[in-house]
Design a protein around this motif. Structure first.
Motif, PDB file in Angstrom:
ATOM      1  N   GLY A 191       2.009  17.032 -16.407  1.00 25.61           N
ATOM      2  CA  GLY A 191       3.424  16.720 -16.970  1.00 25.61           C
ATOM      3  C   GLY A 191       4.484  16.381 -15.859  1.00 25.61           C
ATOM      4  O   GLY A 191       5.492  16.283 -15.866  1.00 25.61           O
ATOM      5  N   SER A 192       3.978  16.136 -14.517  1.00 26.42           N
ATOM      6  CA  SER A 192       4.507  15.881 -13.475  1.00 26.42           C
ATOM      7  C   SER A 192       4.197  14.798 -12.679  1.00 26.42           C
ATOM      8  O   SER A 192       2.710  14.471 -12.269  1.00 26.42           O
ATOM      9  CB  SER A 192       4.800  17.074 -12.328  1.00 26.42           C
ATOM     10  N   LEU A 193       5.028  13.774 -12.173  1.00 28.85           N
ATOM     11  CA  LEU A 193       4.487  12.625 -11.451  1.00 28.85           C
ATOM     12  C   LEU A 193       5.923  12.145 -10.639  1.00 28.85           C
ATOM     13  O   LEU A 193       6.892  12.159 -10.964  1.00 28.85           O
ATOM     14  CB  LEU A 193       4.196  11.590 -12.205  1.00 28.85           C
ATOM     15  N   ARG A 194       5.531  12.039  -9.360  1.00 28.14           N
ATOM     16  CA  ARG A 194       6.682  11.391  -8.419  1.00 28.14           C
ATOM     17  C   ARG A 194       5.812  10.377  -7.995  1.00 28.14           C
ATOM     18  O   ARG A 194       4.818  10.241  -7.379  1.00 28.14           O
ATOM     19  CB  ARG A 194       7.184  12.141  -7.416  1.00 28.14           C
ATOM     20  N   ILE A 195       6.530   9.278  -7.780  1.00 27.40           N
ATOM     21  CA  ILE A 195       6.097   7.976  -7.240  1.00 27.40           C
ATOM     22  C   ILE A 195       7.067   6.770  -6.281  1.00 27.40           C
ATOM     23  O   ILE A 195       8.205   6.861  -7.014  1.00 27.40           O
ATOM     24  CB  ILE A 195       5.506   6.994  -8.511  1.00 27.40           C
ATOM     25  N   THR A 196       6.703   6.355  -5.325  1.00 29.68           N
ATOM     26  CA  THR A 196       7.524   5.592  -4.623  1.00 29.68           C
ATOM     27  C   THR A 196       7.861   4.097  -5.247  1.00 29.68           C
ATOM     28  O   THR A 196       6.576   3.705  -5.826  1.00 29.68           O
ATOM     29  CB  THR A 196       7.130   5.227  -3.106  1.00 29.68           C
ATOM     30  N   GLU A 197       9.191   3.672  -5.236  1.00 25.83           N
ATOM     31  CA  GLU A 197       9.081   2.445  -5.711  1.00 25.83           C
ATOM     32  C   GLU A 197       9.748   1.485  -4.518  1.00 25.83           C
ATOM     33  O   GLU A 197      10.492   1.910  -4.186  1.00 25.83           O
ATOM     34  CB  GLU A 197      10.246   2.323  -6.898  1.00 25.83           C
ATOM     35  N   GLN A 198       9.100   0.371  -4.190  1.00 30.25           N
ATOM     36  CA  GLN A 198       9.408  -0.343  -2.952  1.00 30.25           C
ATOM     37  C   GLN A 198       9.509  -1.576  -3.264  1.00 30.25           C
ATOM     38  O   GLN A 198       8.697  -2.407  -3.982  1.00 30.25           O
ATOM     39  CB  GLN A 198       8.153   0.012  -1.933  1.00 30.25           C
ATOM     40  N   GLY A 199      10.043  -2.422  -2.184  1.00 30.62           N
ATOM     41  CA  GLY A 199      10.003  -3.766  -1.907  1.00 30.62           C
ATOM     42  C   GLY A 199      10.654  -4.551  -3.197  1.00 30.62           C
ATOM     43  O   GLY A 199      11.503  -4.242  -3.811  1.00 30.62           O
ATOM     44  N   GLU A 200      10.132  -5.694  -3.402  1.00 28.98           N
ATOM     45  CA  GLU A 200      10.787  -6.580  -4.277  1.00 28.98           C
ATOM     46  C   GLU A 200      10.528  -5.950  -5.803  1.00 28.98           C
ATOM     47  O   GLU A 200      11.153  -6.556  -6.807  1.00 28.98           O
ATOM     48  CB  GLU A 200      10.293  -8.080  -4.243  1.00 28.98           C
ATOM     49  N   VAL A 201       9.384  -5.119  -6.039  1.00 25.87           N
ATOM     50  CA  VAL A 201       9.236  -4.720  -6.944  1.00 25.87           C
ATOM     51  C   VAL A 201      10.251  -3.654  -7.689  1.00 25.87           C
ATOM     52  O   VAL A 201      10.581  -3.601  -8.899  1.00 25.87           O
ATOM     53  CB  VAL A 201       8.015  -3.431  -6.843  1.00 25.87           C
ATOM     54  N   ILE A 202      11.363  -3.294  -6.711  1.00 23.46           N
ATOM     55  CA  ILE A 202      12.511  -2.353  -7.228  1.00 23.46           C
ATOM     56  C   ILE A 202      13.159  -3.337  -8.080  1.00 23.46           C
ATOM     57  O   ILE A 202      13.697  -3.021  -9.085  1.00 23.46           O
ATOM     58  CB  ILE A 202      13.217  -1.799  -5.981  1.00 23.46           C
TER      59      ILE A 202
END
Length: 919
Positions: free
Chosen positions: A641-652
């Motif tokens: 039920g839980s997830l944290r995930i980084t968003e980086q670079g040109e992907v943002i």
């Protein structure tokens, strides 16, 4: 890739859009730069396509740029960079177009959409009590990070947004010839603006600039999209399981590292933490006040025509607006009261007031829930006299927004390296007389001392104490975080992440610093803290020992009590970048999977709820790739039920620069989280342990092959530095952090972003595949049965299939013909031939084994969107690579003029934009 256009009929609208935008850009280049530049751009474009069709040798194209004058090179670089940027827009529009076609055709919803997930949940006939248990404290948090490879400026984003709107209007509106011509003229105006706006900054970003860049995405899409998704997901789940109160808190809550991540960034200070938290709060409250101002105008119902509730009447009277021309407009008065109280809150907690503030001398709201209570009263009253249609519009969106963003907008994580904590705690202990030389103590004595300190409220410093610059700075930062928690609420700073966490003392040292700041309260034997301590396991060895480290920490009574006080919730962060740089692609991915298995088991044994935070980058070599598939590829129990995930670079930018695309990407995160939590998606069953044993063997072989090149080949670092633009990446004004943790020639100390980005620029893409081919070939060793086992794993196991799919995508974006041009920059011929020969051999071996395992002739058979991109766009990258090599050669030969350096940076920008997941 084959040389035939994949899905020509389906992609014809995409090619038409690219032709339209490219044609406008070409005419602008001709008009603005002259015939000679335009002719060179056109010749390079035509020759690039001839290279793809194998009609000419690549060397013939390269001669176009031999010795090119920088004044002529820069407009050519800009032309191909702008084309890549426009092609990105066309591809994003086309993906949205294809999605709409599927929906209109009445086809089943596509995987990664919430509609498809709801259908799967319905088919599973799940027990409501189990659903309620698994979704307790549910959270999906995309966390925007502070070190992007994204280099575009705000103006560029605004122009892109206008071009996207015009292209959509052009397609979806019945236009006559004159109207079409007018839209095309507006497109030309925007593309001229784009052409005449500098793509790169002349000065390096400050952290304050990065904070603003991160907040930009809230204005572009997130303020609109996130609250609506939260409300819809809650409604859908509660409709299916009405007997349990699911998702009491919004499930989708964004986070940020920008201004709180000080690992290797000396520019993060207490002032920066304050700025990051309070600028975010300003954006949230500014949005709420603006919506209240509009709502105040909209709710014009007269008390002579509707019967309002007593609660709304009270709000109206509290506004102090009696005697005005609004005496019979109680809703307007009630909303004005809410607006006045929120303004009072802003006056109390913000550094300046938003434009729609209205000071009425009212009491401030102490919590967002108080504001929600007042808005709920307005909602109930509207529904009471048949105005649900009004309640469900702006008022509902505002209620969802306050519920999601509160007064803080997004959660800021603090992060620091464990070595810094050790140094600071040692100085505090020495000053307070706890121990004169803490750093000399063995681990067990450290743990005992730290645990004793966490059991007492005794401070370790005083306002007049004199400490080193480092300790003074670290204490000020944690105190700034404590201030944010007090003024903006506990969700403003919820986590303290420990980089390079290897021991129990690393966890307890961070806890002591939180205690010193007043965030952690030892209490009377029951410690509490609004900020959770989060170990980050990064290297392969640390990942292997992560579960043991966590269990050992939980065996310390004071730490276990602290976790218990937080609802038995413990977050653990997994690092994708350093593990990859350490051991290569396959070894890192398997170490992460094994670590998750071990952590899930540790959580079960200790009775805690585990939340995993995935430190993924944009590039596959840093954990990138499609998020939906990546989440489904997690082990059973790793996504509860839980997830944290980084968003980086040109992907943002690719994910969140536009509302429709942002919604699709956020849906995929939620869909995968719900499926991984509530359904059995691993698919191995009783065959899990044999499959794990195979991967243990393969990972060790892959790590050994990777290490032979990267860590054991003499001169490899020199080859890397000379054959890629890694040294020049340090000059690219894309972030506030240094490219290396410290001055060094070691691969270990180089940051993952320049490591991955350099290989991407030179089109080797080494971090995303090297060592895998050797591992497969050695393990199979010509045995058809073993090859069949791997093929079976690819069919049945999402983890294995995703690893192979992402690797194939990376290899499809690689080009060793271009990489050979970069290798020519290495002056040592023997070293060049040796290293490039190893890379070429492994590249061929990896492709051969991938095809043997999957049975696919095409690397992108399972990824048609990327296949379209590679086919339509990659010939336009070719000139950028050749120009980069030529300018690197000139620069390293001594031509260090500013324009030459700027030209190199422009090629980096163009290639990163075109590759989309290079950093």
């Amino acid at each position: 890739m084959t040389s035939t256009d994949p899905g020509r009929a389906a992609t014809e609208p995409l090619r038409e859009d690219i032709r339209l935008l490219g044609g406008i850009l070409g005419q602008i280049v001709h008009d603005q730069e002259g015939e000679d530049v335009f002719a060179l751009v056109e010749k390079a474009r035509v020759e690039s396509f001839r290279v793809r069709r194998s009609e000419i040798d690549r060397a013939e194209l390269a001669t176009l740029f031999d010795g090119i004058e920088i004044g002529k090179a820069i407009p050519v670089i800009r032309a191909f960079s702008h084309f890549s940027l426009l092609a990105n827009l066309a591809e994003d529009i086309h993906r949205d177009r294809r999605r709409s076609i599927h929906i209109r055709a009445g086809e089943p919803p596509q995987d990664s959409s919430l509609a498809a997930t709801y259908a799967k949940l319905d088919a599973a006939q799940l027990d409501s009590s189990r659903v309620a248990d698994l979704l307790t404290d549910a959270l999906v948090a995309p966390v925007i990070t502070a070190h992007p490879t994204e280099t575009r400026r705000r103006t560029i984003f605004e122009v892109q947004s206008r071009i996207t709107e015009l292209m959509r209007f052009r397609e979806r509106t019945e236009l006559d010839d004159d109207e079409t011509a007018e839209v095309d003229r507006q497109l030309r105006r925007q593309i001229i603006t784009l052409w005449q706006t500098a793509l790169i900054r002349l000065s390096r970003l400050r952290i304050q600039d990065e904070i603003e860049v991160g907040l930009r995405y809230f204005h572009l899409s997130l303020l609109e999209v996130i609250p609506r998704i939260n409300a819809q997901v809650r409604d859908e789940l509660r409709r299916r399981w009405p007997d349990v109160n699911l998702l009491e808190q919004p499930i989708l809550r964004p986070g940020s590292w920008i201004g709180g991540d000080r690992d290797g960034n000396p520019f993060v200070t207490a002032e920066v933490v304050h700025n990051a938290t309070h600028r975010a709060a300003f954006v949230a409250i500014e949005h709420h006040l603006a919506e209240l101002s509009k709502l105040e105008q909209e709710l014009s119902m007269s008390a002579r025509l509707v019967t309002i509730s007593y609660a709304v009447q009270e709000l109206a009277e509290a506004s102090g607006d009696s005697g005005s021309n609004r005496d019979d407009e109680p809703y307007r008065q009630a909303v004005r009261c809410v607006r006045g109280r929120l303004t009072a809150t802003a006056e109390q907690i913000l550094d300046k007031l938003p434009a729609d503030a209205v000071s009425l001398g009212l009491e401030p709201y102490e919590t967002p829930q108080q504001a929600l209570n007042d808005l709920d009263a307005i909602d109930t009253s509207l529904r009471g006299h048949g105005d649900a249609i009004l309640a469900d519009d702006r008022l509902a969106a505002l209620r969802w927004s306050i519920e999601t963003f509160g007064f803080h907008l997004s959660s800021l994580d603090l992060r620091q390296n464990s070595e810094i904590h050790e140094e600071v705690v040692a100085e505090l202990f020495a000053w307070a007389g706890v121990h004169p030389d803490y750093r000399s103590l063995p681990e067990d004595e450290r743990v005992e001392l730290l645990a004793q300190e966490l059991a007492t409220r005794r401070p370790l410093s005083s306002p007049d104490a004199e400490f080193s610059e480092l300790t003074t700075k670290e204490l000020a930062i944690t105190r700034a975080a404590a201030l944010a928690v007090r003024t903006l609420g506990p969700r403003s700073v919820p986590n303290y992440i420990i980089s390079m966490c290897t021991s129990v003392s690393d966890l307890l040292e961070a806890s002591v610093l939180l205690k010193e700041a007043g965030i952690l309260d030892p209490g009377s034997g029951t410690p509490t803290s609004s900020v959770g301590v989060v170990p980050l396991f990064e290297t392969i060895e640390d990942l292997q020992q992560g579960a043991a480290t966590l269990l050992a920490a939980l065996d310390v009574p004071v730490y276990r009590a602290l976790v218990s006080s937080r609802g038995d919730n413990q977050e653990v962060m997994l690092g994708y970048s350093d593990s990859n740089k350490d051991g290569g692609y396959l070894a890192a991915n398997w170490a992460l999977y094994r670590a998750e298995l071990d952590l899930v088991d540790a959580a079960r044994k200790s009775g805690i709820r585990l939340r995993l935070f995935h430190g993924r980058g944009g590039a596959v070599g840093r954990g990138g790739g499609p998020s939906y598939e990546a989440i489904l590829a997690q082990p059973v129990g790793a996504v509860t039920g839980s997830l944290r995930i980084t968003e980086q670079g040109e992907v943002i930018a690719a994910k969140y620069a536009e509302p429709r695309i942002a919604r699709r990407n956020l849906e995929s995160l939620l869909a995968a989280t719900l499926e991984s939590t509530l359904l059995d998606v691993e698919g191995l069953g009783a065959a899990a342990e044999p499959a794990y044993a195979i991967l243990d063997d393969l990972a060790e072989r892959a790590r050994r092959a990777y290490g032979e090149l990267v860590h054991k080949t003499p001169g490899f670092v020199e080859y890397f530095r000379m054959s890629t633009p890694v040294a020049e990446i340090g000059e690219l004004n894309i972030g506030s952090r240094p490219a290396s943790r410290k001055p060094t020639n070691s691969v270990y100390d180089l940051r993952a972003i320049p490591w991955v980005m350099s290989w991407s620029q030179s089109r080797v893409m080494l971090p995303g595949w090297y060592g895998v081919g050797t591992a497969f070939e050695e393990w199979v060793d010509g045995d058809a049965d073993k090859l069949a086992q791997l093929a079976d794993l690819n069919e049945r196991w999402p983890f294995f299939r995703t690893v192979l799919s992402n690797m194939a995508m990376v290899i499809a974006k690689s080009d060793l013909g271009l990489a050979a041009r970069y290798a020519e920059l290495v002056p040592d011929v023997e070293l060049r031939n040796k290293v490039f020969g190893m890379i070429s051999d492994e590249h061929a071996k990896t492709i051969r084994m991938y095809k043997a395992i999957t049975g696919a002739d095409d690397l992108l058979a399972d990824n048609p969107a990327v296949a379209r991109s590679v086919f339509n766009r990659f010939p336009y990258l070719e000139p950028l690579n050749h120009l980069q090599v030529e300018l690197l050669r000139q620069f390293r030969a001594g031509d260090d003029r500013e324009l030459v350096k700027r030209g190199i940076l422009l090629t980096m920008n163009g290639l990163a934009t075109a590759l989309r997941n290079s950093g």
